[in-house]
Motif scaffolding. Structure first.
Motif, short mmCIF file in Angstrom:
data_model
loop_
_atom_site.label_atom_id
_atom_site.label_comp_id
_atom_site.label_asym_id
_atom_site.label_seq_id
_atom_site.Cartn_x
_atom_site.Cartn_y
_atom_site.Cartn_z
N MET A 26 0.84 -1.26 -0.08
CA MET A 26 -0.17 -0.30 -0.13
C MET A 26 0.51 1.03 0.37
N PRO A 27 0.21 2.41 -0.40
CA PRO A 27 1.23 3.91 -0.23
C PRO A 27 1.03 4.03 1.00
N ARG A 28 2.49 5.10 0.90
CA ARG A 28 2.50 5.70 2.04
C ARG A 28 0.98 6.43 2.65
N GLU A 29 0.23 6.26 3.72
CA GLU A 29 -0.60 6.80 4.00
C GLU A 29 0.24 9.06 5.06
N PRO A 30 -0.80 9.46 4.78
CA PRO A 30 -2.01 9.76 4.28
C PRO A 30 -2.28 10.02 2.32
N TYR A 31 -2.72 9.54 2.13
CA TYR A 31 -2.31 9.34 0.33
C TYR A 31 -3.60 9.91 -0.70
N ALA A 32 -3.12 10.22 -1.69
CA ALA A 32 -4.14 10.53 -3.22
C ALA A 32 -3.68 9.84 -4.49
N VAL A 33 -5.49 8.66 -5.08
CA VAL A 33 -5.67 8.46 -5.81
C VAL A 33 -6.04 9.14 -6.56
N LEU A 34 -4.74 8.95 -8.36
CA LEU A 34 -5.10 9.69 -9.12
C LEU A 34 -4.71 8.46 -10.05
N HIS A 35 -6.37 8.37 -10.69
CA HIS A 35 -6.45 7.46 -12.06
C HIS A 35 -6.23 7.82 -13.67
N VAL A 36 -5.34 8.35 -13.90
CA VAL A 36 -5.65 8.82 -15.46
C VAL A 36 -5.90 7.92 -16.49
N GLY A 37 -6.48 6.57 -16.66
CA GLY A 37 -7.33 5.69 -17.48
C GLY A 37 -8.53 6.07 -17.71
N GLY A 38 -8.72 5.53 -18.67
CA GLY A 38 -10.16 5.68 -19.43
C GLY A 38 -10.73 4.61 -20.43
N SER A 39 -12.14 4.42 -20.22
CA SER A 39 -12.37 2.96 -21.91
C SER A 39 -12.17 4.24 -22.93
N THR A 40 -11.80 5.53 -23.15
CA THR A 40 -11.27 5.82 -24.69
C THR A 40 -10.27 6.65 -24.62
N PRO A 41 -9.46 6.96 -25.01
CA PRO A 41 -8.60 8.26 -25.02
C PRO A 41 -9.44 9.08 -25.31
N GLY B 276 0.27 17.74 1.71
CA GLY B 276 0.36 16.83 2.16
C GLY B 276 0.24 15.26 2.38
N LEU B 277 -0.15 15.30 0.88
CA LEU B 277 -0.78 13.51 0.43
C LEU B 277 0.83 13.16 -0.52
N ALA B 278 0.37 11.62 -0.15
CA ALA B 278 1.78 11.23 -1.30
C ALA B 278 0.86 10.82 -2.26
N ILE B 279 0.93 10.64 -3.59
CA ILE B 279 0.76 10.24 -4.52
C ILE B 279 0.15 8.68 -4.87
N ALA B 280 -0.37 8.02 -5.59
CA ALA B 280 -0.55 7.28 -5.83
C ALA B 280 -1.20 7.02 -7.72
N TRP B 281 -0.08 6.92 -8.08
CA TRP B 281 -1.32 7.02 -9.29
C TRP B 281 -1.71 5.47 -10.11
N SER B 282 -3.04 5.64 -10.83
CA SER B 282 -3.44 4.31 -11.29
C SER B 282 -4.03 4.41 -12.75
N ALA B 283 -3.81 3.05 -12.75
CA ALA B 283 -4.56 2.89 -14.96
C ALA B 283 -4.28 2.04 -15.05
N GLY B 284 -5.49 1.23 -16.13
CA GLY B 284 -5.54 -0.02 -16.65
C GLY B 284 -4.36 -0.68 -17.06
#
Length: 355
Positions: free
Chosen positions: A174-189, A209-217
């Motif tokens: 898991m990411p270091r807390e506290p954190y934000a999830v930034l999901h950059v993907g999508g069903s279409t470009p 003060g938030l760590a960042i957790a990148w997300s994508a499919g």
């Protein structure tokens, strides 16, 4: 299967208090999760009924704890084994077909006594086995609320925190807390936000003060690399199944995502969520009545000149304003580019304050 069709023809009547109820469809993750108001209403109206929901094999594990008492069965048309398994299920007394009315044929093959769906599917053969067809309402609403209107009676109680218990997830770092999830993907470009804006958003959240957790499919790892070429932040792109993704999202202080399935994970896990709307409709994918208490905010330009298509699952609906164009028809998502960094940062602060 032929015997089931004949049995259904003989049993044209339907039970006032159905014992088994089926929800048949082949929807994407987000549209499937948005059916939750229908589940809630069916459970309130038929507390003793067995509720069965079809879901993609990837989505079905999210229903492990049986929210609203529903049992999710994996179904993917391209995997014949999933269809064969459904045909071995006990025949439902009542079936609801969502989105594409072609799946009324599957419900009938499973022996459904009565099939309910939305009217207006333009392919005539898709409607032949529908017993009860309802028009989409003239009043604008969220997709989940529209689905719930297929059942007579008052709207269900709005979703509350804890109504959906988290599924079991395999362990991961898991990411270091506290954190934000930034999901950059999508069903279409056409749902992708500009990389430099994701980078600016990440920096703004780090300064708060938030760590960042990148997300994508799977297959979208390059989107994270474009937003974070120096790999300053942890990336989970393509690494997690949906149950793990739930756990990641549920632990976040805030989730920011385009209008895609992961944004709806934030809603059911009660995570403060900002959804970026480009071609999609904030009216259809917003909170509506059922999700109204969740810590959620949609951001986008509304109206937008070319978000002008009035179709919902092939039906023409006068109040709908969305865009289903392909990248060949629209090479640049101006609707996404119109979303500024300052408004997203402000929205993230707002939703966090609601907890």
């Amino acid at each position: 299967m032929g015997e089931r069709f004949r049995t259904r023809a003989r049993l044209g009547e339907h039970r006032e208090h159905p014992i088994r109820i089926l929800l048949a469809h082949n929807l994407l993750l987000g549209d499937t999760l948005m059916l939750t108001p229908l589940l809630a209403k069916l459970r309130e109206r038929h507390p003793a009924a067995e509720l069965t929901l079809l879901a993609s094999p990837a989505t079905a594990p999210l229903y492990e704890r049986r929210p609203y008492g529903v049992r999710a069965l994996p179904f993917r048309p391209a995997e014949a084994a999933t269809t064969r398994a459904l045909l071995r299920e006990p025949a439902p007394d009542l079936a609801f077909v969502l989105g594409d009315n072609r799946y009324s044929w599957l419900a009938a093959a499973m022996g459904a006594r009565r099939i309910v769906a939305h009217a207006g599917d333009p392919r005539a053969s898709s409607n032949w086995l529908v017993d009860e067809a309802h028009e989409y309402g003239a009043k604008p609403g969220a997709w989940g609320d529209l689905a719930a209107e297929l059942v007579a009676g008052p709207a269900p109680r709005p979703f509350a925190r804890g109504d959906w218990e988290a599924p079991t997830a395999r362990a991961f770092d898991m990411p270091r807390e506290p954190y934000a999830v930034l999901h950059v993907g999508g069903s279409t470009p056409l749902k992708h936000w500009l990389p430099d804006r994701w980078a600016a958003l990440a920096q703004a959240l780090v300064e708060r003060g938030l760590a960042i957790a990148w997300s994508a499919g799977p297959g979208e790892e390059a989107l994270v690399k474009a937003a974070d070429p120096g790999q300053r932040h942890a990336s989970y792109a393509g690494r997690l199944d949906l149950s793990q993704m739930w756990r990641l999202v549920a632990g976040a202080r805030v989730l920011v995502s385009p209008d895609t399935g992961v944004a709806h994970l934030g809603r059911i896990s009660w995570t403060p969520t900002v959804t970026l709307f480009g071609p999609g409709s904030v009216q259809l994918a917003g909170t509506g009545e059922f999700w109204r208490d969740t810590p959620w905010r949609g951001v986008g330009r509304d109206p937008f000149p070319c978000r002008d298509q009035q179709f919902l699952f092939r039906r023409r609906v006068e109040w709908v304003r969305r865009c289903g164009r392909t990248v060949e028809e629209c090479p640049e998502p101006r609707c996404m580019h119109a979303i500024g960094i300052d408004e997203v940062v402000a929205a993230a602060a707002e939703v966090q304050s609601r907890l």
